[in-house]
Design a protein around this motif. Structure first.
Motif, PDB file in Angstrom:
ATOM      1  N   SER A 195      -5.474 -23.941  11.827  1.00 54.96           N
ATOM      2  CA  SER A 195      -6.892 -24.590  12.229  1.00 54.96           C
ATOM      3  C   SER A 195      -6.334 -25.756  13.332  1.00 54.96           C
ATOM      4  O   SER A 195      -5.250 -26.214  13.179  1.00 54.96           O
ATOM      5  CB  SER A 195      -7.092 -25.376  10.899  1.00 54.96           C
ATOM      6  N   PRO A 196      -7.060 -25.596  14.299  1.00 51.55           N
ATOM      7  CA  PRO A 196      -6.842 -26.485  15.512  1.00 51.55           C
ATOM      8  C   PRO A 196      -7.101 -28.044  15.069  1.00 51.55           C
ATOM      9  O   PRO A 196      -6.577 -28.756  15.987  1.00 51.55           O
ATOM     10  CB  PRO A 196      -7.802 -26.138  16.583  1.00 51.55           C
ATOM     11  N   GLY A 197      -7.546 -28.335  13.964  1.00 49.12           N
ATOM     12  CA  GLY A 197      -7.941 -29.670  13.534  1.00 49.12           C
ATOM     13  C   GLY A 197      -7.895 -30.057  12.220  1.00 49.12           C
ATOM     14  O   GLY A 197      -7.832 -28.964  11.312  1.00 49.12           O
ATOM     15  N   PRO A 198      -8.535 -30.738  11.589  1.00 52.75           N
ATOM     16  CA  PRO A 198      -8.533 -31.361  10.131  1.00 52.75           C
ATOM     17  C   PRO A 198      -9.470 -30.249   9.598  1.00 52.75           C
ATOM     18  O   PRO A 198     -10.592 -29.683  10.186  1.00 52.75           O
ATOM     19  CB  PRO A 198      -9.051 -32.399  10.094  1.00 52.75           C
ATOM     20  N   LEU A 199      -9.314 -29.638   8.410  1.00 47.73           N
ATOM     21  CA  LEU A 199     -10.240 -29.002   7.427  1.00 47.73           C
ATOM     22  C   LEU A 199     -11.117 -30.070   6.922  1.00 47.73           C
ATOM     23  O   LEU A 199     -10.529 -30.811   6.073  1.00 47.73           O
ATOM     24  CB  LEU A 199      -9.447 -28.405   6.569  1.00 47.73           C
ATOM     25  N   MET A 200     -12.422 -29.642   7.045  1.00 46.31           N
ATOM     26  CA  MET A 200     -13.410 -30.621   6.395  1.00 46.31           C
ATOM     27  C   MET A 200     -14.098 -29.504   5.231  1.00 46.31           C
ATOM     28  O   MET A 200     -14.147 -28.545   5.426  1.00 46.31           O
ATOM     29  CB  MET A 200     -14.525 -30.991   7.503  1.00 46.31           C
ATOM     30  N   VAL A 201     -14.441 -30.472   4.191  1.00 43.27           N
ATOM     31  CA  VAL A 201     -14.916 -29.819   2.983  1.00 43.27           C
ATOM     32  C   VAL A 201     -16.310 -30.311   2.633  1.00 43.27           C
ATOM     33  O   VAL A 201     -16.529 -31.600   2.327  1.00 43.27           O
ATOM     34  CB  VAL A 201     -14.090 -29.979   1.676  1.00 43.27           C
ATOM     35  N   TRP A 202     -17.305 -29.399   3.097  1.00 42.98           N
ATOM     36  CA  TRP A 202     -18.689 -30.058   3.187  1.00 42.98           C
ATOM     37  C   TRP A 202     -19.416 -29.352   1.753  1.00 42.98           C
ATOM     38  O   TRP A 202     -19.442 -28.072   1.310  1.00 42.98           O
ATOM     39  CB  TRP A 202     -19.507 -29.535   4.221  1.00 42.98           C
ATOM     40  N   GLY A 252     -12.122 -28.214  15.016  1.00 40.24           N
ATOM     41  CA  GLY A 252     -11.317 -28.411  16.417  1.00 40.24           C
ATOM     42  C   GLY A 252     -12.189 -29.317  17.324  1.00 40.24           C
ATOM     43  O   GLY A 252     -11.822 -29.944  18.114  1.00 40.24           O
ATOM     44  N   GLY A 253     -13.607 -29.809  16.911  1.00 38.57           N
ATOM     45  CA  GLY A 253     -14.458 -30.488  17.786  1.00 38.57           C
ATOM     46  C   GLY A 253     -15.844 -30.645  17.303  1.00 38.57           C
ATOM     47  O   GLY A 253     -16.257 -30.107  16.069  1.00 38.57           O
ATOM     48  N   ASP A 254     -16.695 -31.313  17.991  1.00 39.23           N
ATOM     49  CA  ASP A 254     -18.170 -31.488  17.518  1.00 39.23           C
ATOM     50  C   ASP A 254     -18.771 -30.030  17.192  1.00 39.23           C
ATOM     51  O   ASP A 254     -19.712 -29.998  16.360  1.00 39.23           O
ATOM     52  CB  ASP A 254     -18.942 -32.189  18.394  1.00 39.23           C
ATOM     53  N   GLY A 400      -9.330 -30.942   1.512  1.00 36.28           N
ATOM     54  CA  GLY A 400      -9.449 -31.501   3.086  1.00 36.28           C
ATOM     55  C   GLY A 400     -10.464 -32.799   2.814  1.00 36.28           C
ATOM     56  O   GLY A 400     -10.801 -33.299   1.647  1.00 36.28           O
ATOM     57  N   GLU A 401     -10.927 -33.496   3.986  1.00 33.09           N
ATOM     58  CA  GLU A 401     -11.772 -34.469   3.738  1.00 33.09           C
ATOM     59  C   GLU A 401     -13.105 -33.887   3.233  1.00 33.09           C
ATOM     60  O   GLU A 401     -13.690 -33.051   3.929  1.00 33.09           O
ATOM     61  CB  GLU A 401     -11.945 -35.287   5.075  1.00 33.09           C
ATOM     62  N   ARG A 402     -13.844 -34.516   2.205  1.00 32.71           N
ATOM     63  CA  ARG A 402     -14.960 -34.181   1.617  1.00 32.71           C
ATOM     64  C   ARG A 402     -16.173 -34.787   2.161  1.00 32.71           C
ATOM     65  O   ARG A 402     -16.195 -36.083   2.179  1.00 32.71           O
ATOM     66  CB  ARG A 402     -14.753 -34.266  -0.019  1.00 32.71           C
ATOM     67  N   ARG A 403     -17.147 -34.171   2.630  1.00 30.51           N
ATOM     68  CA  ARG A 403     -18.489 -34.547   2.931  1.00 30.51           C
ATOM     69  C   ARG A 403     -19.724 -34.100   2.292  1.00 30.51           C
ATOM     70  O   ARG A 403     -19.223 -32.866   1.875  1.00 30.51           O
ATOM     71  CB  ARG A 403     -18.571 -34.946   4.534  1.00 30.51           C
ATOM     72  N   HIS A 404     -20.682 -34.693   2.312  1.00 35.70           N
ATOM     73  CA  HIS A 404     -22.002 -33.966   1.832  1.00 35.70           C
ATOM     74  C   HIS A 404     -22.781 -33.452   3.006  1.00 35.70           C
ATOM     75  O   HIS A 404     -22.910 -33.918   3.769  1.00 35.70           O
ATOM     76  CB  HIS A 404     -22.540 -34.859   0.767  1.00 35.70           C
TER      77      HIS A 404
END
Length: 487
Positions: A195-202, A252-254, A400-404
């Motif tokens: 992964s080129p950046g953080p892993l986000m957990v939606w 890896g980006g927006d 990873g960082e969790r978001r909703h």
């Protein structure tokens, strides 16, 4: 050339539908019935002229020539030669009317008519009146059954002009290479995926009580005369939230942040990552004698960024569609996925099913990239930039960082805010303007209009070799033997 052929096909189809709708050779009615039907016929003719002139026609459902108050999808069209007179026919016509009203609701809002609500109400009243008046005639009922069909999303002219038979070996070669690359990626241990950046957990923000027995409600739901389970909005919502996946995204980006599609002030499509939304659709499909509910989830990203100079797959908007097919007891039977272009179809059986022989020189096979999937809840590992589905894992494995994210109905995409009021994400041809890809310059020979461009539900051609659609009503039977309980 692919774009011009797609536009020509759509324009000709629209013009032909208008001509047929206005002067189709319908079986005659007696004079009293014809006279009673004229005011509503005139209303629909004038309304459809306004919608066509404004360019706000909806392409999600197919119009039925000669019957402006009815529209069809592939699911309902599949019953055309099965519905005899009586309750089954009436239930079928009710479904066709509801699809017309669903499309008109979006068309009227995008038309910007001050009296949109009144026009929709009159559309509903006139549709009911015309169905009662005209379809009392056995000849008209037989005529309607013969006319209900959904055209496929392939242009035979492009295949002729592109010498399609000569192109098929090269298309097959590219498909085999792509499938081999996907299998190699799925063969890697999960921990080694880069992964080129953080892993986000939606994760889904839930509003319904998913601990309720939604599965039991489905199993106990009454069926109409077509065998379709009659589920209320509350049961559907509980099922949607229960099976909503976790999106485990390499960021890896927006361009890897999910969001709500929008139109910018220059009329270009984009995504607002400040509003992380996943859209859902509730539908049905058929397997043997069974009618099965399906839940589809659509996530959007602002773009597929270029990974190299002149990347033919890069462009505005990208996304992924994840579909859950439920068995009659509310349990996942099969999962499958595509991108909103109709490309990259994967299957993931959730239960033991006997695979059918598929593929061949003249029909592109779908891909079964993963041998087993865990029980739900599930997490979908999404690759950065390409937004390819790399793995289906248990939700607990997603770290990873969790978001909703928020679940919204797919219909919201048909009336997005716009400086003129509202505008559908999709044009009258079912495509998202401004999402063209460079690959169209050679893949047009496959007959898919604007290959690589984002498109509306019901317009997803999924094969470059042969013909296939994501909403084919018998798509399960193309891949699996019918189980005993559905025979």
């Amino acid at each position: 050339m692919g774009k011009s052929l797609g536009y020509l096909r759509t324009t000709c189809a629209t013009a032909l539908a208008a001509v047929l709708g206005a002067c189709a050779n319908l079986p005659p009615l007696n004079e009293d019935t014809a006279q009673a039907a004229r005011p509503c016929r005139a209303f629909f003719a004038q309304l459809d002229d306004r919608i066509a002139a404004a360019g706000v026609g909806d392409a999600g459902y197919a119009r039925i020539p000669g019957y402006p108050y009815l529209r069809a999808d592939r699911f309902l069209a599949s019953f055309a030669h099965e519905v005899a007179d009586g309750r089954a026919f009436d239930a079928w016509v009710d479904g066709l009317r509801l699809r017309d009203l669903e499309a008109r609701r979006a068309e009227l809002r995008n038309l910007g008519a001050a009296d949109a609500d009144a026009l929709l109400a009159r559309s509903a009243a006139c549709g009911a009146e015309l169905a009662q008046l005209e379809l009392a005639s056995p000849a008209r009922r037989a005529d309607l059954r013969a006319r209900v069909r959904v055209p496929d999303d392939y242009a035979w002219t492009a295949r002729v002009l592109g010498f399609y038979p000569a192109a098929v070996p090269f298309l097959n070669l590219g498909i085999r290479r792509y499938h081999a690359a996907v299998r190699r990626d799925y063969a890697r241990p999960l921990a080694t995926l880069d992964s080129p950046g953080p892993l986000m957990v939606w994760v889904p923000a839930r509003t319904a009580d998913t601990a309720d027995d939604a599965d039991g409600a489905l199993a106990a739901a009454p069926r109409d005369a077509l065998g379709i389970p009659q589920l209320d909005a509350q049961v559907w919502r509980r099922l949607v939230e229960r099976h909503a996946p976790v999106w485990w995204i390499e960021t890896g980006g927006d361009y890897d942040r999910p969001g709500a599609p929008r139109w910018d002030r220059h009329g270009r499509p984009g995504v607002d990552p400040a509003h992380p939304v996943v859209y859902y659709r509730t539908d049905y499909t058929r397997l043997g004698k069974a009618v099965l509910p399906t839940l589809s989830y659509i996530v959007w990203f602002s773009e597929r960024p270029p990974q190299k100079t002149l990347d033919p797959y890069a462009g505005a908007l990208d996304g992924l569609i994840w579909r859950v097919v439920l068995d009659p007891w509310g349990q996942p039977l099969v999962y499958d996925s595509i991108h909103p272009c109709g490309c990259y179809r994967y299957f993931f059986p959730a239960q033991a099913l006997q695979r059918q022989a598929q593929g061949g020189f003249w029909q592109e096979p779908v891909l079964f990239p993963q041998a087993d999937v865990p029980p739900p809840p599930l997490a979908l590992r999404i690759q950065s930039q390409t937004h390819a589905l790399r793995r289906v894992v248990a939700a607990a494995q997603a770290q990873g960082e969790r978001r909703h994210y928020v679940l919204q109905p797919y219909a919201a995409l048909l009336t997005l805010p716009h400086e003129a009021g509202s505008r559908s994400l999709f044009g009258p041809d079912g495509l998202v303007a401004g999402t063209e890809r460079g690959e169209r310059w050679w893949l047009w020979v496959a007959g898919v209009p604007e290959p690589g461009a984002m498109r509306q539900w019901g317009r997803h051609a999924t094969a470059f070799v042969g013909r296939s659609h994501f909403d084919d009503v018998r798509f399960l039977e193309q891949q699996f033997a019918v189980p005993e309980w559905a025979r």
